[in-house]
Motif scaffolding. Structure first.
Motif, short mmCIF file in Angstrom:
data_model
loop_
_atom_site.label_atom_id
_atom_site.label_comp_id
_atom_site.label_asym_id
_atom_site.label_seq_id
_atom_site.Cartn_x
_atom_site.Cartn_y
_atom_site.Cartn_z
N MET A 1 0.88 -1.31 0.00
CA MET A 1 -0.03 0.01 0.09
C MET A 1 0.85 1.32 0.06
SD MET A 1 -3.05 1.11 0.05
CE MET A 1 -3.90 2.58 0.30
N ASP A 2 2.21 1.32 0.70
CA ASP A 2 2.90 2.42 0.79
C ASP A 2 3.35 2.66 -0.48
OD1 ASP A 2 2.37 2.73 3.50
OD2 ASP A 2 4.24 1.78 4.28
N SER A 3 3.83 1.55 -1.20
CA SER A 3 4.43 1.64 -2.57
C SER A 3 3.35 2.42 -3.54
CB SER A 3 4.88 0.36 -3.07
OG SER A 3 5.17 0.32 -4.49
N ILE A 4 2.03 1.81 -3.42
CA ILE A 4 1.07 2.55 -4.39
C ILE A 4 0.78 3.89 -4.03
CG2 ILE A 4 -1.39 2.65 -4.66
CD1 ILE A 4 -1.43 -0.61 -4.55
N GLU A 5 0.76 4.23 -2.69
CA GLU A 5 0.68 5.65 -2.48
C GLU A 5 1.78 6.52 -2.87
OE1 GLU A 5 0.13 5.84 1.79
OE2 GLU A 5 -1.86 5.14 1.70
N SER A 6 2.90 5.94 -2.86
CA SER A 6 4.25 6.60 -3.33
C SER A 6 4.09 6.75 -4.82
CB SER A 6 5.33 5.98 -2.90
OG SER A 6 6.61 6.71 -3.34
N ASP A 7 3.63 5.91 -5.38
CA ASP A 7 3.46 5.87 -6.99
C ASP A 7 2.31 7.14 -7.56
OD1 ASP A 7 5.52 4.11 -7.23
OD2 ASP A 7 3.91 2.56 -7.88
N VAL A 8 1.38 7.21 -6.50
CA VAL A 8 0.14 7.84 -7.02
C VAL A 8 0.68 9.36 -6.56
CG1 VAL A 8 -2.09 8.66 -6.20
CG2 VAL A 8 -1.69 6.37 -6.32
N ALA A 9 1.42 9.46 -5.47
CA ALA A 9 2.12 10.81 -5.11
C ALA A 9 2.92 11.41 -6.12
CB ALA A 9 2.43 10.91 -3.75
N GLY A 10 3.88 10.54 -6.55
CA GLY A 10 4.76 10.93 -7.56
C GLY A 10 3.87 11.09 -9.07
N ALA A 11 3.01 10.33 -9.41
CA ALA A 11 2.39 10.82 -10.48
C ALA A 11 1.77 12.11 -10.59
CB ALA A 11 1.26 9.82 -10.91
N ILE A 12 1.20 12.47 -9.45
CA ILE A 12 0.29 13.73 -9.15
C ILE A 12 1.57 14.77 -9.05
CG2 ILE A 12 -0.76 15.20 -7.57
CD1 ILE A 12 -2.44 12.57 -6.89
N ALA A 13 2.60 14.54 -8.62
CA ALA A 13 3.33 15.73 -8.70
C ALA A 13 4.12 15.88 -10.03
CB ALA A 13 4.78 15.26 -7.72
N GLU A 14 4.45 14.89 -10.84
CA GLU A 14 4.67 15.05 -12.20
C GLU A 14 3.88 15.65 -12.81
OE1 GLU A 14 6.08 12.25 -16.18
OE2 GLU A 14 5.56 11.37 -14.27
N GLY A 15 2.54 15.14 -12.89
CA GLY A 15 1.28 16.04 -13.73
C GLY A 15 0.98 17.30 -13.09
#
Length: 227
Positions: A1-15
């Motif tokens: 779950m932590d990995s998923i949240e990190s991926d989501v946060a990264g995608a939002i920051a990139e976007g």
């Protein structure tokens, strides 16, 4: 779950970095890829539903900026559904805000105002930074609506409150957007001197926040170069 949240946060920051430069197509693709990776996630997991909602809201906003209205509608409807299912009040408030903006953009002013008022009330339930920013953006969209529907005194009062709320939250790009909205309203009213003053405030803040694309889009309207 932590990995998923990190991926989501990264995608939002990139976007969001792409959004800052008005690169909406690329931002939509970033959010879309991240959503695809969550496509098989369990609907029974509230945290994953909240993550899908956040990504969907960002993608829907990018599609709205691209005037891809039907794609935006479908994306935002799904995000609102995920937000409701997540049980996360802050995500639901964000989804209602996005729904309100979409409704206003597509001419459904009554429904848009109802969504925005619902979002504003929910943002008022919390006093964290995200909620304060949410309150400010909801106020900004309401002010724009008030201006378009002839409620001018209420529009100007709400714009002033918007700048106060977003300034307190440290959201200076939002303050710039409020000055820009006020400039548009004054220009529509034929107030030639003051709309340029308001627009200059917006350009200065956009420049300060590193939002060159937005500043450069507005600068020619001033008829002079700001220093």
């Amino acid at each position: 779950m932590d990995s998923i949240e990190s991926d989501v946060a990264g995608a939002i920051a990139e976007g969001m970095a792409l959004e800052k430069d008005l690169r909406w197509e690329e931002a939509a693709e970033v959010y879309g890829h991240a959503l695809h990776r969550l496509a098989d996630s369990s609907d029974a997991n509230p945290g994953l539903r909240a993550s899908r909602a956040r990504l969907g809201l960002r993608k829907g906003n990018a599609l709205r900026e691209l005037a891809r209205w039907e794609d935006a509608r479908r994306t935002l409807d799904t995000a609102l559904h995920d937000a409701k299912a997540s049980g996360d009040e802050s995500v639901l408030a964000e989804a209602l805000l996005a729904a309100g903006v979409f409704a206003l953009n597509t001419g459904d002013r009554d429904r848009g105002e109802a969504f925005l008022m619902d979002a504003l009330e929910r943002f008022h339930r919390r006093d964290d930074e995200a909620s304060r920013r949410g309150r400010g953006w909801a106020l900004l969209d309401l002010a724009t609506l008030y201006g378009k529907t002839g409620r001018l005194d209420l529009a100007f009062v709400t714009l002033a409150k918007t700048r106060e709320v977003l300034g307190d939250a440290g959201d200076w790009s939002g303050v710039a957007a409020a000055w820009e909205a006020q400039a548009q309203l004054r220009r529509a009213l034929g107030d030639d001197d003051r709309w340029r003053e308001d627009l200059a405030e917006a350009v200065i803040l956009y420049d300060r926040e590193g939002m060159a694309a937005r500043a450069d889009r507005l600068r020619p309207l001033l008829g002079r170069k700001l220093v």
